[in-house]
Design an enzyme around this catalytic site. Structure first.
Site: not given
Ligand SMILES: Cc1cc2nc3c(=O)[nH]c(=O)nc-3n(C[C@H](O)[C@H](O)[C@H](O)COP(=O)(O)OP(=O)(O)OC[C@H]3O[C@@H](n4cnc5c(N)ncnc54)[C@H](O)[C@@H]3O)c2cc1C
Length: 385
Positions: A123-125, A129, A156, A269, A364, A366
């Protein structure tokens, strides 16, 4: 590093058979019921899949990184939600304890995670954040022999099933940045811990995510990972380095499956009196996919071998995750195209895979975050040389 090729081959054969004979035939059931069938979970446990990467002394198989990615190449060849069931136990949910936990924490939790008796989540996100994980706001205030947690974690994986959560929280709420972040193990059922409703996702049905909410949740101080405050962010980043390589390997497996299905479809096909596989424009899509897949596979194996050799592979892990997940998206897109209209309706697996693999470019870290990590390391290395 492969410790014993014969043992690894036997394991890969067993897992391949399980994927082919048990998981692939149950893909539609998984998607329709949004749950991994209990009989399949039991078989996963008996095959040792919950403990693939947990050290042998705690009941796991203790796979090396190269062995792990070779297993992930196979597991990736079916719906990713199956792997997700035990993925957090082997990866982000357990690795913090394995890498930085105290002997007591390892002895208490790892055997249960290895057997599948307990599921672990990471649980990080948080709502505020995501990519900027170091700005997380969840607090863990020391109060006597406990930490008192307040905050919300978002998306999570396996939270609805989890027995424990590795939670990153700020132990010095006044401090900014990553230095005040600590990692704590929080058990399900702890008063003050609750779960949000299960998220409705684009794909990967059968794998569940939800919010994890802490309201004055008292956690014993002995659950601080490693017993040290302020190093939780470093723990999380080490865990993600390994996790990224694992996801890259799963992307290779998924692309192999999609391409195999598309090739078979193209050979069956017929249009204009001949199999569509004989049209050079279709062949270009097949060949580009095969080429990119081969490149991703080589990258993943190279990065895994470097990690096993003790090298810092932070850059290579990000390169592999970036390339393999983007490659997987391109392969999915071409494979839908090769299927024509059949690729857009749910009678063929490709329609489901197209949605399932979209996640690999997001979690993990983007693709943009992988690019930032790679470039930052390049600049740092050049400045230091
Ligand atoms: C199905 C699923 C399972 C998940 N499982 C877990 C888990 O088990 N534990 C956990 O902790 N998290 C989990 N996550 C969270 C996941 O790791 C985050 O969604 C991901 O890291 C992106 O964060 P965000 O959704 O807040 O997007 P944001 O950080 O808001 O990003 C939105 C967009 O902005 C871009 N962006 C952001 N900052 C920058 C920058 N500095 N430069 C350029 N572009 C940027 C991103 O690349 C993206 O395109 C999960 C997410 C999903 C959808």
């Amino acid at each position: 590093m492969i410790r014993d090729p014969e043992i690894l081959d036997a394991l890969l054969d067993n897992i391949s058979r399980f994927v082919r004979e048990r998981l692939v035939p149950n893909e539609n059931r998984l998607a329709e019921t949004d749950a991994v069938p209990p009989d399949i979970v039991a078989e996963m446990k008996s095959l040792g899949l919950f403990g693939l990467c947990i050290p042998e002394e705690y009941g796991g198989l203790g796979l090396t990184m190269e062995e792990e990615v070779r297993v992930a190449f196979v597991l990736g060849q079916t719906s990713p939600a199956f792997r997700s069931m035990f993925g957090t136990n082997n990866g982000i949910g357990s690795q913090g304890i394995i890498m930085d936990g105290t002997p007591a924490q390892k002895a208490h939790y790892l055997p249960k995670l290895a057997s599948g008796e307990m599921v672990a989540s990471f649980a990080l996100t948080e709502p505020g954040a995501g990519s900027d994980a170091a700005s997380l706001a969840t607090s863990a205030r020391r109060d006597g022999d406990c930490y008192v947690l307040n905050g919300t974690k978002r998306y999570i994986t396996n939270a609805p099933e989890a027995g424990i959560f590795t939670v990153m929280a700020r132990t010095d709420p006044a401090a900014k940045g990553s230095a005040a972040i600590s990692a704590l193990i929080v058990e399900r059922g702890t008063p003050g811990l609750s779960l949000g409703r299960i998220d409705r996702k684009m794909g990967q049905h059968g794998a569940h995510t939800c919010d994890v909410i802490f309201e004055d949740c008292r956690v014993p101080a002995e659950n601080l990972i490693g017993g040290v405050e302020g190093v939780g962010f470093k723990t999380a980043m080490k865990v993600l380095d390994k996790g990224r390589l694992h996801i890259a390997a799963v992307c290779v497996g998924a692309a192999e499956r999609m391409l195999r299905d598309a090739l078979r479809y193209a050979m069956d096909r017929k249009q204009f009196g001949q199999p569509i596989a004989e049209f050079q424009l279709v062949q270009a899509m097949l060949a580009d996919s095969k080429t990119e897949l081969y490149a991703a596979r080589c990258m993943v194996l190279d990065a895994a071998q470097r990690r096993d050799a003790g090298e810092n592979m932070n850059t290579e892990a990000s390169c592999a995750k970036l390339f393999a997940s983007e490659m997987c998206g391109r392969v999915a897109d071409r494979c839908v195209q090769i299927h024509g209209g059949a690729g857009y309706v749910s009678d063929y697996a490709i329609e489901r895979f197209y949605r399932d693999v979209r996640l690999f470019r997001i979690y993990e870290g983007t693709s943009q975050i992988q690019q930032l990590v790679i470039a930052r390391n390049m600049i740092r290395d050049a400045a230091n040389s």
